[in-house]
Scaffold this motif. Structure first.
Motif, PDB file in Angstrom:
ATOM      1  N   TRP A  19      16.722  -5.358 -29.623  1.00 65.57           N
ATOM      2  CA  TRP A  19      17.918  -4.768 -29.016  1.00 65.57           C
ATOM      3  C   TRP A  19      18.710  -5.804 -28.233  1.00 65.57           C
ATOM      4  O   TRP A  19      19.932  -5.869 -28.322  1.00 65.57           O
ATOM      5  N   GLN A  24      22.489  -5.512 -26.860  1.00 63.44           N
ATOM      6  CA  GLN A  24      22.466  -4.120 -26.422  1.00 63.44           C
ATOM      7  C   GLN A  24      21.645  -3.981 -25.139  1.00 63.44           C
ATOM      8  O   GLN A  24      20.632  -4.660 -24.961  1.00 63.44           O
ATOM      9  N   ARG A  25      22.112  -3.106 -24.247  1.00 63.52           N
ATOM     10  CA  ARG A  25      21.443  -2.908 -22.963  1.00 63.52           C
ATOM     11  C   ARG A  25      20.317  -1.880 -23.084  1.00 63.52           C
ATOM     12  O   ARG A  25      20.436  -0.903 -23.831  1.00 63.52           O
ATOM     13  N   ASP A  51      22.427   1.217 -23.979  1.00 59.23           N
ATOM     14  CA  ASP A  51      22.461   1.613 -25.389  1.00 59.23           C
ATOM     15  C   ASP A  51      21.174   2.308 -25.824  1.00 59.23           C
ATOM     16  O   ASP A  51      21.182   3.117 -26.758  1.00 59.23           O
ATOM     17  N   HIS A  52      20.069   1.969 -25.165  1.00 58.96           N
ATOM     18  CA  HIS A  52      18.773   2.522 -25.531  1.00 58.96           C
ATOM     19  C   HIS A  52      17.995   2.865 -24.270  1.00 58.96           C
ATOM     20  O   HIS A  52      18.092   2.157 -23.268  1.00 58.96           O
TER      21      HIS A  52
END
Length: 287
Positions: A19, A24-25, A51-52
């Motif tokens: 990720w 992506q955070r 994001d996740h």
């Protein structure tokens, strides 16, 4: 989106690295499982800032004293995973004790402790508790390499201690406190509410009602903090609780509130049957 469950540090790190490689955070929600709506709200808030979302489920032995409920603490992994999938969590990290702490004797593991703050309030009644919390949270931060972590404000002292640890150790992670989720009665949601009998569930909301009344007294200009605390303790006793404390503190430092303190937090811990309930209310006084 299908929820993925991993049990090893290697699996978790591999996924988070992918990720991060994609810029992506990642948000982390540390829990001990037996999830309720308050935990699920942390996931929802995490999805607003990352994001996740990774949720850790680990009943941490180092934060329980020998006489506490480590063995009997409810473990409901299957139901927890079903609930998490519905709110959009992508990864559950559910290690066992050996994975988190290695095969060594737990009394010999490296610990991380925030002095002073960990000895106040709940720390007086649970002397090893917060050292266990900061030790495991530190490990979870290092293992997950998350960008942000979310904690409920119901555990106000815990949140304050974790913020201090992160600040003092220059950890590259942002801590977000999420407001307490309450039942319609006002009772703060907690995994330990399951210990309450039907009769105790009728009494339990009095804790929040007494704190709310105390807030109103402070907003009305009352400054006799010690007397206000003692009166609230007496009210809890009359309602059937066994209070550990009611305290009016500086919301930033958790030190005793002074007459000139404007940002306050009222904290309480009280036993009701087998359940130890905690709650708090924050307020800002007008100048």
């Amino acid at each position: 989106m299908t929820l993925k469950k991993v049990t090893t540090i290697t699996e978790l790190r591999t996924q988070v690295a992918q990720w991060h490689e994609a810029k992506q955070r990642v948000a982390l929600v540390p829990t001990m499982g037996n999830l309720h709506a308050g935990h699920l709200q942390l996931v929802k808030e995490g999805l607003k800032v990352a994001d996740h979302v990774v949720v850790s489920i680990f009943v941490n032995p180092t934060q329980f004293a020998p006489n506490e409920d480590y063995q009997s603490y409810p473990r409901t992994l299957e139901q927890d995973c079903e609930a998490l999938e519905k709110v959009g969590a992508e990864l559950v990290f559910a290690p066992n004790v050996a994975e988190m702490y290695g095969q060594q004797d737990l009394s010999t593991v490296t610990t991380v402790e925030v002095p002073i703050l960990s000895q106040l309030l709940c720390g007086k009644f649970r002397p090893i508790h917060f050292a266990g919390v900061t030790t495991v949270v530190n490990r979870l931060f290092n293992i997950s390499q998350a960008d942000v972590a979310l904690f409920g404000q119901k555990d106000y002292q815990q949140l304050t201690i974790i913020k201090r640890m992160v600040n003092d150790l220059y950890m590259p992670i942002t801590i977000i406190g999420v407001p307490t989720i309450r039942e319609t009665s006002g009772l703060a949601m907690s995994s330990r509410n399951g210990y309450l009998t039907a009769e105790e569930k009728q009494i339990a909301p009095r804790l929040y009602q007494i704190l709310t009344h105390l807030k109103e007294q402070l907003q009305a200009g009352e400054k006799a903090f010690t007397a206000l605390e003692a009166n609230a303790v007496q009210q809890l006793q009359q309602a059937g609780f066994k209070p550990d404390y009611v305290a009016i503190r500086d919301a930033n430092t958790l030190q005793d509130a002074q007459v000139q303190t404007r940002e306050l937090v009222i904290l309480a811990a009280a036993w009701l049957g087998k359940a130890r309930l905690i709650d708090n209310i924050c307020l800002i006084l007008n100048e």
